[in-house]
Scaffold this active site. Structure first.
Site, PDB file in Angstrom:
ATOM      1  CG  ASP A  30      -2.068   0.942   1.130  1.00  0.00           C
ATOM      2  OD1 ASP A  30      -2.164   1.640   0.111  1.00  0.00           O
ATOM      3  OD2 ASP A  30      -2.873   0.992   2.074  1.00  0.00           O
ATOM      4  CG  ASP A 124      -3.481   3.856  -3.409  1.00  0.00           C
ATOM      5  OD1 ASP A 124      -4.357   3.033  -3.729  1.00  0.00           O
ATOM      6  OD2 ASP A 124      -3.620   4.675  -2.474  1.00  0.00           O
ATOM      7  CD  GLU A 125      -5.475  -0.731  -1.333  1.00  0.00           C
ATOM      8  OE1 GLU A 125      -5.219  -1.584  -0.463  1.00  0.00           O
ATOM      9  OE2 GLU A 125      -6.371   0.123  -1.213  1.00  0.00           O
TER      10      GLU A 125
END
EC number: 2.7.7.7
Length: 414
Positions: A30, A124-125
């Site tokens: 993350d 983003d993860e």
């Protein structure tokens, strides 16, 4: 449970011995305050200060905030009006989605160079199953350290990594070690890790479910684990059995690589309802530029353009058109979007939201473009690619090539 044993923030082993990650093949990576971190690359003078990324209008929401801003209570999805009120000293930066898409694509490339078993769940993860990479790259903890080092070296931003035997526990672990941390939860210590956590940490426990659990005296995951499954099912239906399994760390879900994106779009809610066609077209232009930049950053082109038009009474109308050839050019997307808007017959209707989307995506390298007899290349794609490079170097407002487009109603510019 010793936090040092589970949270090595550097490559050296903790003082009470190495972490046992032998049963931990799942990673959850993350990025830390992703949008804000990307913005700070171009504005390093703002490091260490509260920064909020989000639309500046009255109806805008927070997309990302630095940890300095989060200390004041700012968080993602919070209305910008409230964020400004509780943290008035924050610097507010409008989002640059093309920049985030480009960094996201590079980060995912790092993951896929390690294992094909990558499941992105946001820009983003992602989850990674590194079981097949151990012989080549080392233990899961070593792979996690390598990912963090490569992301930092290549992009200048940080990420947090949870390492565990299941997706659920890995995601909780990455959250626990933020920012810029690495947390390994050994397979034989999952229950020890889970039970002290608040019950709201579990997947599927929203605000209402949490309130219902608290009314029953269930405040921690450990409390939940002691409740008979039949009782939970009686109170919460099928969700009850799911929560009972999570309370003991049972999660059978596997890492499933996602299919490529089928569409890319952006939409904007106006601060006030708008019935001015010129204002609507300006917004369609801005959204077309953002969508085109995201297409180019992701290496995509698409054949179908659609617009989303939401009236003041929340009635939503969509219109789409399939082009002769796939495109990633803002001018072509904008021209089609305006034609769809005009055909919808809403030019004097008050709109709350507009959106632009391109669908039926294919890799740009696989697209071919055929010119008709006597047709000449316009040069728009090359111009916009040049502007992408200028935006990366000088900022997104350096030049906007599609702003030079002229239509029958006159010039449009931002």
């Amino acid at each position: 449970m010793s936090r040092n044993q589970l949270l090595p923030r550097d490559p050296s082993p903790p003082p009470d011995g190495p972490v046992d990650d032998s049963g931990c093949h799942i990673l959850h990576v993350d990025m830390d305050a992703f949008y804000a971190s990307v913005e700070l690359l171009d504005r390093p003078e703002l490091r260490g200060t509260p920064v909020i990324v989000g639309a500046t209008g009255a109806r805008g929401v927070v997309l990302s905030a630095t940890y300095e801003a989060r200390r004041f209570g700012v968080h993602s999805a919070m209305p910008m009006t409230r964020a400004r009120r509780i943290c008035p000293q924050a610097t507010v930066i409008p989002p640059r989605h093309a920049a985030y898409a480009e960094v996201s694509r590079g980060v995912m490339e790092i993951f896929k160079a390690i294992t094909p078993e990558v499941e992105p769940i946001a820009s983003d993860e992602a989850f990674l199953d590194v079981g097949g990479a151990r012989r080549r790259l080392g233990s899961p903890a070593d792979i996690a350290r390598m990912i963090r080092a490569q992301v930092a070296e290549r992009f200048g931003i940080t990420c947090s990594v949870g390492v565990a035997s299941t997706k659920f526990v890995a995601k909780l672990a990455s959250r626990q070690c933020k920012p810029d941390g690495l947390l390994v939860v050994p397979a034989d210590r999952v229950v020890e890790f889970l039970h002290p956590l608040p019950v709201a940490a579990l997947w599927g426990v929203g605000e209402r479910t949490e309130q219902a659990l608290v009314r029953l005296g269930i405040r921690t995951v450990g409390d939940l684990a002691q409740v008979p499954v039949a009782t939970l099912q009686r109170e919460f239906g099928a969700v009850g059995a799911h929560l009972a399994a999570l309370a003991w760390g049972r999660d059978e879900r596997r890492v499933v690589p996602h299919a490529p994106d089928k569409s890319i779009g952006n939409e904007e809610t106006f601060p006030h309802d708008v019935d001015d066609p010129e204002t609507i077209r300006r917004e369609l232009l801005r959204l077309s530029e953002r969508v085109a930049a995201r297409l180019r950053a992701g290496g995509h082109v698409g054949r179908t353009v659609s617009v989303k038009l939401r009236r003041s009474d929340f009635t939503t109308i969509t219109r789409s058109r399939t082009l002769r050839e796939a495109t990633d050019v803002a001018k072509e997307i904008f021209d089609t979007s305006c034609e769809l808007y005009e055909a919808a017959g809403l030019e004097r209707v008050r709109l709350r939201l507009v959106g632009v989307r391109v669908e039926n995506l294919i890799p740009a390298a696989a697209a071919t473009r055929q010119l008709g007899l006597g047709e000449r290349e316009t040069g728009w794609r090359e111009a916009e690619q040049a502007m992408d490079r200028a935006a990366r170097r000088f900022g997104p407002d350096a030049v906007k090539p599609a702003s030079l487009v002229r239509r029958p109603f006159g010039p449009i510019g931002l």
